[in-house]
Each structure stands twice: as structure tokens, then as C-alpha cells.
Scaffold this active site. Structure first.
Site, mmCIF file in Angstrom:
data_model
loop_
_atom_site.group_PDB
_atom_site.id
_atom_site.type_symbol
_atom_site.label_atom_id
_atom_site.label_comp_id
_atom_site.label_asym_id
_atom_site.label_seq_id
_atom_site.Cartn_x
_atom_site.Cartn_y
_atom_site.Cartn_z
ATOM 1 C CG ASP A 1 -2.499 0.628 0.920
ATOM 2 O OD1 ASP A 1 -2.059 1.486 -0.220
ATOM 3 O OD2 ASP A 1 -3.379 0.045 1.347
ATOM 4 C CD GLU B 1 -6.229 5.672 3.016
ATOM 5 O OE1 GLU B 1 -5.976 4.801 3.317
ATOM 6 O OE2 GLU B 1 -6.568 6.585 1.608
#
Length: 571
Positions: A251, A457
Site C-alpha cells: 500500500d 480512510e
């Protein structure tokens, strides 16, 4: 995940820039050769620097032509997500998305997110299809939509991308990202191995069977061990046991976060991540440092050349399968697919099929919906009624999303209602009317649209899960005196129990995006409501986490709930 602003779903531009000085026949350039032959031929020509360049992915805005040529790099952009839909519809959405992505010259989508969200307090819960792994497994049908249907006899575990109108997909985030304690993003998932493999792993089986090209590793930890450092699961299970032959990607700055504080002892983090089985590393800003560190680790024999070759072999396998060597540039003939009417119609279909009717009158004998199109005067109210940014949510135009109607082309719910009703019907819009206004205007009915503000997020982690102010005041002011349907625009269930007695009809619209007409389609009965909850709607946050099958299961609206209506275009 990537922190940059473009209006498409998560994308990745892959470049193969290899310096070749010999004049001999280059078998890797011959599309008639088997892929393994092409991989072997090209790797035999590559220097260590070029191989490490293939393992390095930088931010697309830092990807100048000079940097790309010098280091043989890849470049990244952020993802977008889909709502909870039926598999065939999701597959068609995947195909439309692939066309639009390809039209931009980009060949890689950071989708699907196959997280199983077990706690709606998690800021990424709207990226998950369901709390139930079986639904998430079904939704992996988006992969053949993005990549194409695997042909008969295709080897299990080997990536497949079927032509110039398809893109490489990415199953993420491996693994357990939806099960973190209290829904805190990038946190620790505390669960035994049986639970991990039973709840969070199954959709990866399906993704690999369907030929997914890449898998992205999660920021989160499993029982205290960072996933970016988990060799047992990345190499031992994903690659060795499931026979995944695509590449594993980190990521955004995920390797930096292996050690706290981030980027501390960076060399050890790189060593740990590459040894764990990560093949391509997102280093949006510090690519030269990463390249230098990894090169030094190889030259000191801390990382074997066979591990580097394994990573590059996997990366090249995906690139050859995608046809990047034959068609590296954008296909301008696809430009008219961007925002095309058939794709907008598909989005509209997705909206109306994903809406869930939670309440419709006090009894089945006295439903409020569908609403009559012809009425003397109706009220449309609420912070989300006329705000395209709120409809779209996060990961749209900007990482955290935006507010307003000037960010992209689309139809607000207010505009859709205005277009749907009879021309004789007076539509009055007041974003936040007081009680006297609602009571004194003799409205036939009201549509109140409220919900969450955009987020992405960890910025969306929320322990309260309340409707954004002044949404609850609007509900109270309007619904106390006017028959009302409340539409909740949100990425997850929110607290609604205190206001239910005032609400005549309640609709979960999730994040309907640009196609507000899909909301009006079912609101006024051109189509019936058919959607069902793919996640539990709780009563209070004190119950969380609470998922179907739990011993303390006592929801406001149960998993699978969803009232249905019949189309009634004549009303």
C-alpha cells in the site's frame, strides 16, 4: 492509499523501459512467443538497476519522463469503489470502468476492495461490499468485468487480462483489514487463524480463481504482526498455497509503516517487506532512497537475487498478459466512452438497484412510497439534497472528496426529483427549514435528504456514527408536521433510532454518485425498491461490533432487510 486527485477509480500506469543494446532478435518483443519465454528472454537482458526499477512505484504527479526513463519505474493514482450490487451488475460496471480507464491511457485499477467490514466505525467500510464474506465472494465477479472472462484451460492462479479494453485488477487489502479493533483504520485485527481464514480470506480464493492480476497488502496487523511483514501469509499462503502467480504490491508508503514511527530504520523495513513477498513497493516520494537501499541489500546478499527475480518475473507476467509491449499508449478511439450515456445509464441502474427501503409507513396497509408525481406543492430539504460532492463521497476528485456541484458532471437528488414530478407540481427547496416553515406551507409531502460528509480512510473513522448536522434538526423540523420520506446518503449505517417515530418512510441511498435520477426512479415508482441490506443496521453504537450470527444480535434493521415496492408509474 494514494493521496492524489483524479476522478476515476484507482489506477496504475505500468511502464516497461528497458535499455537494450544488442541487435539480435529480441524474443520478448515477439507476441507469438509464450509468455514465459518472453519473460525469460527479457530478464536475461535486464540489469539489477532495471529489475529494481520494475519493483518501484512512484506517485503519478512525480513521474516525469526523465525519472521514468532513468529508473524504469511505475506510477500510481488512487482508487474508487462500488456499492453493494448483484454480481451480474457489478461485472457490467467492471467492464464499463475498464473501458473508461483504458481511454485515459491507464491500464491498472486498484479494485476491487474485498474487505469484509465487521465494524461500521471503520472509515473504509463503504469500500467493503458486506459484513458477510459470502456476498463479498460473489462481488468478485467485478474482476472478469475489469479483466475479461478467463478462457477455457487457463492455468489457475495465473493472471488474465483480455485485450485492449480491459485493465489489470487488484484484490485488496490482504488480509483482515475489515476486522480491526473498534474499526480503527490500519489497526490490529485480533482473531484466531480459523476466523481469519473463514471470514477474511475466502474472497481471495475467488479472486485468484478468476485470474486477478495483483494483490495489495493491508496496512493493518494480524494479532500484532504487520501484514507488510507477514511472510507466512504473503508468501506461505497466498503465493505457495493458493498458487497466486501475479504480483503483490504494497500500500501507499506501507513499507515505511512497518516500524513505528514510520520510516524509522528504513533499511530493515525494506528487507522485511521484500523478504515477506512484496514484489512492487509504493514509494510515492522517496524512490531514490528505496532504490539505493534495496540495491545495497542485494549487493550485501541480505536479499537474494532469486527473490528479486521472482518479483520481476511476476511483474513482467502481468505486463505481458496486459499487452503493454504491443500497445503501451492510450487508445484514443475509446475517448468517447468517457462519461458516455450508456455508462451513465448503467450507473443509474446501479443506484436504483442498490437503494434499500428500510421503512414505508406505519404499516404495510398504509405505505408512503411510491410518492405521487402530481401534487400541489412538495418540499425538498436537507444538506444532501442538492450537493453532488456529498452524493459521491470520498475518493472523488480529491482523496477526501468535496462539497458542492461544480466538481463533476451529474444530477443531484433535488434535480432528479424536479425532473421526475408532474410539471404542475410546485417543488420548494429549503436546505434547513425551521418548524414554522414546514408547518405553515401546506406541503403534500416532504423529501428530506441528509447523511454523512465525505471522508476517506482513517479520516472517516467514527465512534459516534451520527448524521451530520444540521441533519437531525431538519428531520425533526420537517417530519413533525409533514408526511416525510428521509433519504440517508452515507457510506454505512448511522444512528437513526431516535428519529424513527417521526419518519414515515426511510431509504438508505448509500453513496449514489453522479446519477441522482436513480433515486427518483424508485422514489416515484418508475421502478420498484428491491435492495437488501448487506450489512446490519445497528440501534446504538454501544452494540458495535455486531454482525449477523452474533449472540448479542439485536439490530434496528437486520442483515438482509429491505422492503419492496411494485412499479407504479401511473400514480
Amino acid at each position: 492509499m494514494a493521496r492524489i486527485s483524479i476522478p476515476l477509480m484507482g489506477l496504475l500506469l505500468l511502464c516497461c523501459l528497458v535499455s537494450i543494446t544488442t541487435a539480435e532478435h529480441m524474443r520478448y518483443k515477439d507476441a507469438q512467443q509464450p509468455i514465459n519465454t518472453r519473460i525469460r528472454d527479457l530478464m536475461n537482458r535486464m540489469t539489477l538497476e532495471e529489475k529494481i526499477g520494475q519493483m518501484t512505484q512512484i506517485d503519478v504527479y512525480n513521474a516525469t519522463s526523465d525519472i521514468m526513463k532513468q529508473y524504469s519505474l511505475a506510477a500510481s493514482s488512487p482508487p474508487h469503489t462500488f456499492t453493494k450490487l448483484d454480481p451480474d451488475l457489478v461485472k457490467r460496471i467492471g467492464a464499463a470502468t475498464a473501458l473508461e480507464v483504458r481511454a485515459t491511457g491507464i491500464q491498472y485499477a486498484f479494485a476491487p476492495c474485498i474487505a469484509v467490514c465487521r465494524d461500521p466505525r471503520w472509515g473504509r467500510c463503504y469500500e467493503s461490499y458486506s459484513e458477510d464474506h459470502k456476498i463479498v465472494q460473489e462481488m468478485t465477479e467485478i474482476i472478469p468485468g475489469l479483466q475479461g472472462d478467463i478462457p477455457p484451460g487457463h492455468q489457475k492462479g495465473v493472471p488474465y487480462v483480455g485485450g485492449k479494453t480491459k485493465v489489470a485488477a487488484c484484490a485488496k487489502h490482504f488480509v483482515g483489514d475489515g476486522g480491526t479493533t473498534k474499526g480503527i483504520d490500519e489497526n490490529n485485527t485480533v482473531i484466531d487463524a480459523q476466523g481469519l481464514y473463514r471470514i477474511h480470506m475466502p474472497a481471495y480464493y475467488d479472486s485468484i480463481i478468476k485470474g486477478v492480476s495483483t494483490v495489495m497488502v493491508s496496512y493493518s496487523s494480524w494479532n500484532g504482526k504487520k501484514m507488510h511483514a507477514n511472510r507466512e501469509l504473503i508468501t506461505g499462503f497466498l503465493k505457495d498455497r493458493l498458487h497466486f502467480k501475479g504480483f503483490v504490491i504494497s500500500d501507499w508508503q506501507g513499507v515505511d509503516r512497518i516500524i513505528d514511527p514510520p520510516h524509522a530504520n528504513y533499511s530493515d523495513s525494506v528487507l522485511t517487506a521484500i523478504d515477506a513477498g512484496i514484489d512492487m513497493v509504493m514509494v510515492p516520494f522517496n524512490h531514490t532512497e528505496f532504490i539505493d537501499v534495496l540495491t545495497n541489500l542485494v549487493k550485501k546478499n541480505n536479499i537474494t537475487m532469486s527473490r528479486i527475480d521472482d518479483a520481476v518475473r511476476r511483474i513482467l507476467r502481468v505486463k505481458f498478459m496486459m499487452g503493454l509491449f504491443e500497445n503501451p499508449m492510450a487508445d484514443y478511439s475509446l475517448v468517447d466512452k468517457l462519461g458516455s450515456q450508456p455508462h451513465r445509464d448503467l450507473g443509474r441502474e446501479a443506484v436504483r438497484k442498490s437503494l434499500v427501503l428500510l421503512k414505508n409507513g406505519e404499516s404495510a396497509d398504509e405505505p408512503l412510497l411510491p410518492l405521487p408525481k402530481k401534487a400541489p406543492k412538495i418540499l425538498v430539504a436537507g444538506s444532501h439534497a442538492n450537493n453532488l460532492g456529498y452524493q459521491c463521497g470520498g475518493w472523488t476528485m480529491e482523496w477526501q472528496g468535496l462539497s458542492g456541484n461544480n466538481l463533476t458532471y451529474g444530477t443531484t437528488i433535488l434535480s432528479a426529483i424536479t425532473a421526475a414530478v408532474d410539471p404542475s407540481t410546485q417543488v420548494v427547496y429549503n436546505e434547513n427549514p425551521d418548524a414554522d416553515f414546514a408547518k405553515s406551507n401546506n406541503f403534500s409531502y416532504a423529501v428530506v435528504v441528509v447523511g454523512e460528509h465525505p471522508y476517506a480512510e482513517y479520516s472517516g473513522d467514527n465512534s459516534n456514527l451520527t448524521i451530520a448536522e444540521p441533519g437531525t434538526d431538519t428531520i425533526t423540523n420537517v417530519c413533525d408536521s409533514v408526511k416525510c420520506v428521509v433519504i440517508v446518503v452515507s457510506g454505512r449505517p448511522v444512528v437513526i433510532e431516535p428519529y424513527l417515530p417521526q419518519i414515515d418512510a426511510l431509504v438508505a441511498a448509500w453513496l449514489p454518485g453522479t446519477e441522482g435520477h436513480g433515486v427518483a426512479d424508485v422514489l416515484f415508482g418508475d421502478y420498484g425498491f428491491t435492495g437488501k441490506l448487506s450489512r446490519t443496521w445497528f440501534k446504538t453504537v454501544d452494540q458495535l461490533p455486531m454482525n449477523v450470527g452474533d449472540s448479542h444480535y439485536d439490530p434496528q434493521f437486520a442483515f438482509g432487510h429491505g422492503l419492496e415496492t411494485k412499479p407504479n408509474t401511473g400514480k
